[in-house]
Scaffold this motif. Structure first.
Motif, PDB file in Angstrom:
ATOM      1  N   MET A   1      -0.831 -13.597  -4.582  1.00 23.45           N
ATOM      2  CA  MET A   1      -0.693 -12.186  -4.267  1.00 23.45           C
ATOM      3  C   MET A   1       0.796 -11.867  -4.113  1.00 23.45           C
ATOM      4  SD  MET A   1      -1.882 -10.148  -0.798  1.00 23.45           S
ATOM      5  CE  MET A   1      -2.607 -11.600  -0.190  1.00 23.45           C
ATOM      6  N   ASP A   2       1.212 -10.740  -4.648  1.00 23.71           N
ATOM      7  CA  ASP A   2       2.593 -10.310  -4.488  1.00 23.71           C
ATOM      8  C   ASP A   2       2.675  -9.260  -3.371  1.00 23.71           C
ATOM      9  OD1 ASP A   2       1.628  -7.952  -5.632  1.00 23.71           O
ATOM     10  OD2 ASP A   2       2.455  -8.377  -7.596  1.00 23.71           O
ATOM     11  N   LEU A   3       3.893  -8.895  -3.009  1.00 22.75           N
ATOM     12  CA  LEU A   3       4.079  -7.937  -1.914  1.00 22.75           C
ATOM     13  C   LEU A   3       3.531  -6.554  -2.244  1.00 22.75           C
ATOM     14  CD1 LEU A   3       7.611  -8.925  -0.575  1.00 22.75           C
ATOM     15  CD2 LEU A   3       5.420  -9.189   0.581  1.00 22.75           C
ATOM     16  N   LYS A   4       3.643  -6.146  -3.501  1.00 25.01           N
ATOM     17  CA  LYS A   4       3.086  -4.842  -3.901  1.00 25.01           C
ATOM     18  C   LYS A   4       1.583  -4.801  -3.665  1.00 25.01           C
ATOM     19  CE  LYS A   4       6.014  -2.826  -7.498  1.00 25.01           C
ATOM     20  NZ  LYS A   4       6.791  -2.059  -6.572  1.00 25.01           N
ATOM     21  N   SER A   5       0.907  -5.869  -4.038  1.00 24.50           N
ATOM     22  CA  SER A   5      -0.544  -5.941  -3.838  1.00 24.50           C
ATOM     23  C   SER A   5      -0.884  -5.941  -2.355  1.00 24.50           C
ATOM     24  CB  SER A   5      -1.117  -7.200  -4.482  1.00 24.50           C
ATOM     25  OG  SER A   5      -0.886  -7.198  -5.863  1.00 24.50           O
ATOM     26  N   ALA A   6      -0.136  -6.697  -1.576  1.00 26.27           N
ATOM     27  CA  ALA A   6      -0.377  -6.748  -0.132  1.00 26.27           C
ATOM     28  C   ALA A   6      -0.146  -5.377   0.495  1.00 26.27           C
ATOM     29  CB  ALA A   6       0.521  -7.798   0.513  1.00 26.27           C
ATOM     30  N   GLN A   7       0.903  -4.697   0.064  1.00 26.72           N
ATOM     31  CA  GLN A   7       1.200  -3.371   0.598  1.00 26.72           C
ATOM     32  C   GLN A   7       0.066  -2.398   0.271  1.00 26.72           C
ATOM     33  OE1 GLN A   7       5.189  -2.055  -0.286  1.00 26.72           O
ATOM     34  NE2 GLN A   7       5.013  -0.264   1.030  1.00 26.72           N
ATOM     35  N   LYS A   8      -0.479  -2.491  -0.927  1.00 23.93           N
ATOM     36  CA  LYS A   8      -1.593  -1.631  -1.325  1.00 23.93           C
ATOM     37  C   LYS A   8      -2.840  -1.952  -0.505  1.00 23.93           C
ATOM     38  CE  LYS A   8      -4.089   0.779  -4.652  1.00 23.93           C
ATOM     39  NZ  LYS A   8      -5.114   1.326  -3.763  1.00 23.93           N
ATOM     40  N   MET A   9      -3.098  -3.235  -0.265  1.00 26.76           N
ATOM     41  CA  MET A   9      -4.256  -3.625   0.532  1.00 26.76           C
ATOM     42  C   MET A   9      -4.170  -3.050   1.948  1.00 26.76           C
ATOM     43  SD  MET A   9      -4.602  -7.602  -0.712  1.00 26.76           S
ATOM     44  CE  MET A   9      -5.743  -8.060   0.575  1.00 26.76           C
ATOM     45  N   VAL A  10      -2.983  -3.102   2.532  1.00 26.98           N
ATOM     46  CA  VAL A  10      -2.788  -2.559   3.880  1.00 26.98           C
ATOM     47  C   VAL A  10      -2.938  -1.036   3.859  1.00 26.98           C
ATOM     48  CG1 VAL A  10      -1.086  -2.232   5.725  1.00 26.98           C
ATOM     49  CG2 VAL A  10      -1.392  -4.488   4.697  1.00 26.98           C
ATOM     50  N   ALA A  11      -2.430  -0.389   2.820  1.00 28.32           N
ATOM     51  CA  ALA A  11      -2.574   1.075   2.707  1.00 28.32           C
ATOM     52  C   ALA A  11      -4.047   1.465   2.618  1.00 28.32           C
ATOM     53  CB  ALA A  11      -1.808   1.589   1.482  1.00 28.32           C
ATOM     54  N   ASP A  12      -4.799   0.749   1.809  1.00 31.43           N
ATOM     55  CA  ASP A  12      -6.229   1.032   1.678  1.00 31.43           C
ATOM     56  C   ASP A  12      -6.954   0.798   3.003  1.00 31.43           C
ATOM     57  OD1 ASP A  12      -5.775   1.637  -0.979  1.00 31.43           O
ATOM     58  OD2 ASP A  12      -6.549  -0.283  -1.731  1.00 31.43           O
ATOM     59  N   PHE A  13      -6.638  -0.294   3.658  1.00 29.64           N
ATOM     60  CA  PHE A  13      -7.248  -0.628   4.939  1.00 29.64           C
ATOM     61  C   PHE A  13      -6.990   0.486   5.956  1.00 29.64           C
ATOM     62  CE2 PHE A  13      -7.087  -2.559   9.158  1.00 29.64           C
ATOM     63  CZ  PHE A  13      -8.226  -3.344   9.182  1.00 29.64           C
ATOM     64  N   ALA A  14      -5.744   0.937   6.052  1.00 29.50           N
ATOM     65  CA  ALA A  14      -5.389   1.992   7.013  1.00 29.50           C
ATOM     66  C   ALA A  14      -6.074   3.309   6.656  1.00 29.50           C
ATOM     67  CB  ALA A  14      -3.874   2.169   7.053  1.00 29.50           C
ATOM     68  N   SER A  15      -6.113   3.639   5.382  1.00 32.17           N
ATOM     69  CA  SER A  15      -6.726   4.887   4.936  1.00 32.17           C
ATOM     70  C   SER A  15      -8.215   4.919   5.260  1.00 32.17           C
ATOM     71  CB  SER A  15      -6.499   5.068   3.442  1.00 32.17           C
ATOM     72  OG  SER A  15      -7.100   6.262   2.996  1.00 32.17           O
ATOM     73  N   GLU A  16      -8.900   3.813   5.036  1.00 31.93           N
ATOM     74  CA  GLU A  16     -10.329   3.726   5.320  1.00 31.93           C
ATOM     75  C   GLU A  16     -10.645   3.969   6.790  1.00 31.93           C
ATOM     76  OE1 GLU A  16     -11.148  -0.219   3.983  1.00 31.93           O
ATOM     77  OE2 GLU A  16     -11.103   0.334   1.857  1.00 31.93           O
ATOM     78  N   ARG A  17      -9.677   3.708   7.658  1.00 27.82           N
ATOM     79  CA  ARG A  17      -9.884   3.837   9.090  1.00 27.82           C
ATOM     80  C   ARG A  17      -9.221   5.076   9.685  1.00 27.82           C
ATOM     81  NH1 ARG A  17     -10.460  -0.709   7.078  1.00 27.82           N
ATOM     82  NH2 ARG A  17     -11.822  -2.297   7.947  1.00 27.82           N
ATOM     83  N   GLY A  18      -8.577   5.873   8.833  1.00 30.08           N
ATOM     84  CA  GLY A  18      -7.894   7.061   9.308  1.00 30.08           C
ATOM     85  C   GLY A  18      -6.584   6.775  10.018  1.00 30.08           C
ATOM     86  N   TRP A  19      -6.030   5.600   9.778  1.00 28.09           N
ATOM     87  CA  TRP A  19      -4.778   5.212  10.420  1.00 28.09           C
ATOM     88  C   TRP A  19      -3.556   5.567   9.575  1.00 28.09           C
ATOM     89  CZ3 TRP A  19      -6.220  -0.548  11.732  1.00 28.09           C
ATOM     90  CH2 TRP A  19      -7.243  -0.566  12.685  1.00 28.09           C
ATOM     91  N   ASP A  20      -3.768   6.062   8.376  1.00 22.81           N
ATOM     92  CA  ASP A  20      -2.650   6.291   7.460  1.00 22.81           C
ATOM     93  C   ASP A  20      -1.710   7.395   7.929  1.00 22.81           C
ATOM     94  OD1 ASP A  20      -4.940   7.816   6.946  1.00 22.81           O
ATOM     95  OD2 ASP A  20      -4.383   8.187   4.881  1.00 22.81           O
ATOM     96  N   GLU A  21      -2.104   8.175   8.905  1.00 22.58           N
ATOM     97  CA  GLU A  21      -1.227   9.230   9.415  1.00 22.58           C
ATOM     98  C   GLU A  21      -0.613   8.881  10.769  1.00 22.58           C
ATOM     99  OE1 GLU A  21      -0.124  11.814   7.656  1.00 22.58           O
ATOM    100  OE2 GLU A  21      -1.300  10.978   6.015  1.00 22.58           O
ATOM    101  N   ASN A  22      -0.813   7.656  11.238  1.00 21.51           N
ATOM    102  CA  ASN A  22      -0.168   7.246  12.485  1.00 21.51           C
ATOM    103  C   ASN A  22       1.338   7.446  12.364  1.00 21.51           C
ATOM    104  OD1 ASN A  22      -2.638   6.469  13.442  1.00 21.51           O
ATOM    105  ND2 ASN A  22      -2.182   4.285  13.516  1.00 21.51           N
ATOM    106  N   LEU A  23       1.961   7.812  13.458  1.00 21.28           N
ATOM    107  CA  LEU A  23       3.400   8.048  13.455  1.00 21.28           C
ATOM    108  C   LEU A  23       4.174   6.764  13.173  1.00 21.28           C
ATOM    109  CD1 LEU A  23       3.640  10.324  16.609  1.00 21.28           C
ATOM    110  CD2 LEU A  23       3.808  11.035  14.206  1.00 21.28           C
ATOM    111  N   PRO A  24       5.320   6.886  12.503  1.00 20.46           N
ATOM    112  CA  PRO A  24       6.145   5.701  12.272  1.00 20.46           C
ATOM    113  C   PRO A  24       6.524   4.996  13.581  1.00 20.46           C
ATOM    114  CG  PRO A  24       6.895   7.475  10.877  1.00 20.46           C
ATOM    115  CD  PRO A  24       5.859   8.059  11.809  1.00 20.46           C
ATOM    116  N   THR A  25       6.733   5.769  14.651  1.00 26.18           N
ATOM    117  CA  THR A  25       7.075   5.125  15.926  1.00 26.18           C
ATOM    118  C   THR A  25       5.919   4.281  16.452  1.00 26.18           C
ATOM    119  OG1 THR A  25       6.455   7.166  17.068  1.00 26.18           O
ATOM    120  CG2 THR A  25       8.808   6.798  16.666  1.00 26.18           C
TER     121      THR A  25
END
Length: 120
Positions: free
Chosen positions: A1-25
């Motif tokens: 797995m490369d970093l791009k794939s890992a980053q996409k997996m984390v994005a999908d995981f967060a989106s599925e849970r509604g976490w994709d809008e959590n604040l950067p802080t």
């Protein structure tokens, strides 16, 4: 797995849970907590504390990567591209032969300060 794939997996995981809008802080604070837990392990391993960490080191390192990828997603940073850029910059800034000698000298100095034996 490369970093791009890992980053996409984390994005999908967060989106599925509604976490994709959590604040950067929020994501940054979570990353700091995870890194602090890894630091507790290194302090214990080097004899700087007698308090044994209650978490698993490998899990904590995985949590750090997950948190970093999550923060990068929120800030719209291509972490693979930035990693390669940083590695190239550090190769130029810290040539191997020159840096190795300085690093060993600093390790010896730190070993004297903290009463730890340098690795061979």
């Amino acid at each position: 797995m490369d970093l791009k794939s890992a980053q996409k997996m984390v994005a999908d995981f967060a989106s599925e849970r509604g976490w994709d809008e959590n604040l950067p802080t929020q994501r940054g604070a979570h990353l700091v907590r995870e890194v602090a837990r890894v630091f507790e392990h290194t302090m214990y391993m080097e004899g700087m504390t007698t308090r044994k960490p209650s978490t698993n080191l490998e899990k904590q390192i995985g949590d750090c990567l997950f948190s970093l990828l999550s923060l990068a997603n929120r800030l719209d940073v291509d972490i693979e591209a930035q990693f390669l850029r940083a590695l190239d910059a550090d190769r130029q800034k810290y040539p191997a032969e020159e840096t190795r000698a300085k690093s060993l000298e600093r390790l010896r100095e730190a070993s004297n300060i903290f009463s730890i034996a340098p690795r061979k």
